[in-house]
Enzyme design. Structure first.
Site, PDB file in Angstrom:
ATOM      1  N   TYR A 275       0.840  -1.201   0.000  1.00 48.41           N
ATOM      2  CA  TYR A 275       0.000   0.000   0.000  1.00 48.41           C
ATOM      3  C   TYR A 275       0.876   1.253   0.000  1.00 48.41           C
ATOM      4  O   TYR A 275       1.722   1.442   0.883  1.00 48.41           O
ATOM      5  CB  TYR A 275      -0.942   0.023   1.213  1.00 48.41           C
ATOM      6  CG  TYR A 275      -2.049  -1.021   1.171  1.00 48.41           C
ATOM      7  CD1 TYR A 275      -2.286  -1.804   0.043  1.00 48.41           C
ATOM      8  CD2 TYR A 275      -2.870  -1.219   2.276  1.00 48.41           C
ATOM      9  CE1 TYR A 275      -3.299  -2.752   0.014  1.00 48.41           C
ATOM     10  CE2 TYR A 275      -3.899  -2.176   2.258  1.00 48.41           C
ATOM     11  CZ  TYR A 275      -4.094  -2.941   1.119  1.00 48.41           C
ATOM     12  OH  TYR A 275      -5.096  -3.878   1.103  1.00 48.41           O
TER      13      TYR A 275
HETATM   14  N1  LIG Z   1      -7.103  -7.862   0.413  1.00 46.45           N
HETATM   15  C1  LIG Z   1      -7.273  -7.145  -0.672  1.00 46.45           C
HETATM   16  O1  LIG Z   1      -6.935  -7.566  -1.786  1.00 46.45           O
HETATM   17  C2  LIG Z   1      -7.897  -5.777  -0.545  1.00 46.45           C
HETATM   18  C3  LIG Z   1      -8.343  -5.109  -1.706  1.00 46.45           C
HETATM   19  C4  LIG Z   1      -8.926  -3.855  -1.554  1.00 46.45           C
HETATM   20  C5  LIG Z   1      -9.049  -3.289  -0.282  1.00 46.45           C
HETATM   21  N2  LIG Z   1      -8.576  -3.966   0.831  1.00 46.45           N
HETATM   22  C6  LIG Z   1      -8.708  -3.383   2.189  1.00 46.45           C
HETATM   23  O2  LIG Z   1     -10.052  -2.987   2.400  1.00 46.45           O
HETATM   24  C7  LIG Z   1     -10.103  -1.593   2.717  1.00 46.45           C
HETATM   25  C8  LIG Z   1     -11.400  -1.009   2.201  1.00 46.45           C
HETATM   26  O3  LIG Z   1     -11.469  -1.182   0.776  1.00 46.45           O
HETATM   27  P1  LIG Z   1     -12.114  -0.070  -0.156  1.00 46.45           P
HETATM   28  O4  LIG Z   1     -11.393   1.218   0.031  1.00 46.45           O
HETATM   29  O5  LIG Z   1     -12.233  -0.628  -1.516  1.00 46.45           O
HETATM   30  O6  LIG Z   1     -13.552   0.059   0.574  1.00 46.45           O
HETATM   31  P2  LIG Z   1     -14.951   0.641   0.110  1.00 46.45           P
HETATM   32  O7  LIG Z   1     -15.689   0.912   1.386  1.00 46.45           O
HETATM   33  O8  LIG Z   1     -15.624  -0.265  -0.852  1.00 46.45           O
HETATM   34  O9  LIG Z   1     -14.617   1.993  -0.639  1.00 46.45           O
HETATM   35  C9  LIG Z   1     -14.061   3.077   0.068  1.00 46.45           C
HETATM   36  C10 LIG Z   1     -14.237   4.340  -0.750  1.00 46.45           C
HETATM   37  O10 LIG Z   1     -15.635   4.645  -0.890  1.00 46.45           O
HETATM   38  C11 LIG Z   1     -15.831   6.026  -0.723  1.00 46.45           C
HETATM   39  N3  LIG Z   1     -16.577   6.217   0.539  1.00 46.45           N
HETATM   40  C12 LIG Z   1     -16.423   5.517   1.704  1.00 46.45           C
HETATM   41  N4  LIG Z   1     -17.279   5.957   2.641  1.00 46.45           N
HETATM   42  C13 LIG Z   1     -17.996   6.941   2.084  1.00 46.45           C
HETATM   43  C14 LIG Z   1     -19.044   7.763   2.560  1.00 46.45           C
HETATM   44  N5  LIG Z   1     -19.502   7.645   3.795  1.00 46.45           N
HETATM   45  N6  LIG Z   1     -19.576   8.675   1.694  1.00 46.45           N
HETATM   46  C15 LIG Z   1     -19.125   8.787   0.428  1.00 46.45           C
HETATM   47  N7  LIG Z   1     -18.128   8.027  -0.083  1.00 46.45           N
HETATM   48  C16 LIG Z   1     -17.551   7.112   0.740  1.00 46.45           C
HETATM   49  C17 LIG Z   1     -14.451   6.672  -0.625  1.00 46.45           C
HETATM   50  O11 LIG Z   1     -13.936   6.966  -1.920  1.00 46.45           O
HETATM   51  P3  LIG Z   1     -14.148   8.390  -2.646  1.00 46.45           P
HETATM   52  O12 LIG Z   1     -14.199   9.450  -1.620  1.00 46.45           O
HETATM   53  O13 LIG Z   1     -13.021   8.481  -3.571  1.00 46.45           O
HETATM   54  O14 LIG Z   1     -15.446   8.217  -3.360  1.00 46.45           O
HETATM   55  C18 LIG Z   1     -13.633   5.556  -0.050  1.00 46.45           C
HETATM   56  O15 LIG Z   1     -12.257   5.671  -0.300  1.00 46.45           O
HETATM   57  C19 LIG Z   1      -8.817  -1.026   2.089  1.00 46.45           C
HETATM   58  O16 LIG Z   1      -8.426   0.198   2.653  1.00 46.45           O
HETATM   59  C20 LIG Z   1      -7.829  -2.134   2.371  1.00 46.45           C
HETATM   60  O17 LIG Z   1      -7.355  -2.050   3.709  1.00 46.45           O
HETATM   61  C21 LIG Z   1      -8.033  -5.195   0.702  1.00 46.45           C
END
Ligand SMILES: NC(=O)c1ccc[n+]([C@@H]2O[C@H](COP(=O)([O-])OP(=O)(O)OC[C@H]3O[C@@H](n4cnc5c(N)ncnc54)[C@H](OP(=O)(O)O)[C@@H]3O)[C@@H](O)[C@H]2O)c1
Length: 335
Positions: free
Chosen positions: A70
């Site tokens: 990351y």
């Molecule tokens: N193991 C793996 O392969 C893998 C892969 C991916 C992620 N992960 C882990 O999972 C975590 C979460 O994944 P993700 O970031 O994809 O999660 P997600 O919850 O699907 O997306 C998060 C994104 O959604 C938007 N968001 C979140 N809350 C919001 C709200 N209340 N209102 C408006 N927009 C909102 C933001 O982006 P914007 O503001 O840009 O819209 C935020 O960066 C990562 O940080 C990582 O630690 C693991």
């Protein structure tokens, strides 16, 4: 809001019911591609990262999810800096190893013994700690025999540098995890006790086999992308798909996967339930996972403290059995 603790699968460790994701810490985009060899846009910069960590800790959160790749190492480094002013024992730090350490070096990737042994030292140094609570293999490695990496991982646990083992999935192959744990059982090695699959109301491919495997073997399921990259917050509109000025529409992977008519139809139900119970759509989407009997803890991603605070508020949202079932059934039909 008050975050409760849950058991991490069948381990004796207690973690917050919502984990903090750090994927976007230091993540640099150059023309939409993640790259570190040129100037670009940093998604979550260092100051914002500390704000998010502070806000999560202030809410009582203890479960921090990161990975060696990351931000090309920045996420681990910033968490390490942040921990300097905290009590390390108050936090459960999960990191992941697999991704290439040096492009072009075929041995500096995957789960081979050399890479695991070298990379664990890098993770510990960046995080400024002498142990990792939970080490995930970021992905399965088809090029390394499972006997080799299970034995090496067992050595990391026996040396005290790692406490628990997990495996994260891109394409969720339940049989591979069963195979690895069968080797561990036969050889007396530490098994995987936690999995990390993608899961949210839209992405439900693990319903059929993977989650039943987790249930049957007592494996924790810590889920990534619980808000479908923000789609489930309800902030996107049907016509974004065709809007050339929309950032979402420009991201083909996002638009093709989430901005479909079927998903927007299902989203109507989420919006309606959120309205009925005076919660936000993001909170309801996360609460659905908190009510799910097979899910240990969704990993919350947030770009701002406001988003994080809203998302952590899901811990206070109660869904009726009827609302839970309605959401499950509506989105399952939208795939
Ligand atoms: N193991 C793996 O392969 C893998 C892969 C991916 C992620 N992960 C882990 O999972 C975590 C979460 O994944 P993700 O970031 O994809 O999660 P997600 O919850 O699907 O997306 C998060 C994104 O959604 C938007 N968001 C979140 N809350 C919001 C709200 N209340 N209102 C408006 N927009 C909102 C933001 O982006 P914007 O503001 O840009 O819209 C935020 O960066 C990562 O940080 C990582 O630690 C693991």
């Amino acid at each position: 809001m008050a975050l409760d603790h849950v058991s991490l699968g069948s381990t004796g460790l207690s973690v917050s019911e919502l984990a903090l994701g750090t994927w976007r810490f230091g993540r640099r985009l150059v023309d939409g591609e993640e790259r570190y060899d040129a100037e670009g846009v940093v998604e979550t910069d260092e100051d914002r990262a500390y704000e998010l960590l502070d806000a999560y800790a202030d809410a009582g959160g203890n479960f921090i999810d990161t990975a060696d790749k990351y931000g090309d190492g920045r996420a681990e480094r910033w968490i390490g800096n942040w921990l300097e002013d905290r009590d390390r024992l108050d936090y459960v730090i999960a990191t992941k190893i697999h991704r290439p350490r040096r492009e072009g070096d075929p041995n500096a990737r995957g789960l081979n013994r050399r890479h695991l042994r070298r990379q664990i030292d890098t993770c510990l140094e960046r995080l400024g700690t002498d142990y990792i609570d939970l080490l995930y293999c970021h992905r399965w490695d088809d090029d390394t025999p499972a006997e080799e990496f299970m034995r090496t991982l067992n050595g990391l646990v026996e040396s005290g540098r790692v406490n628990y083992l997990g495996i994260s999935s891109g394409r969720p192959d339940a049989w591979k995890i069963v195979k690895a744990n069968e080797i561990a059982r036969r050889e007396g090695y530490e098994p995987f006790t936690v999995t990390q699959p993608r899961y949210n109301l839209v992405d439900r491919e693990i319903d059929a086999n993977y989650l039943p495997m987790c249930r049957d073997y007592g494996l924790g399921a810590v889920t990534w992308s619980p808000l479908a990259w923000g789609f489930l917050t309800g902030k996107y509109r049907r016509d974004d798909r065709n809007d050339e000025s929309s950032t979402a529409a420009q991201d083909g992977r996002f638009a093709d996967r989430y901005l479909t008519e079927e998903n927007f139809d299902a989203l109507e139900v989420l919006l309606e339930i959120a309205d009925d119970i005076d919660a936000t759509p993001a909170q309801v989407a996360l609460a659905w996972q908190l009510h799910h009997p097979d899910i240990t803890a969704p990993i919350v991603g947030a770009s701002t403290v406001e988003q994080l605070t809203e998302n952590l508020g899901a811990a206070d949202v109660s869904l009726s059995a009827e609302q839970f079932e309605r959401l499950s059934a509506t989105f399952a039909g939208s795939e």
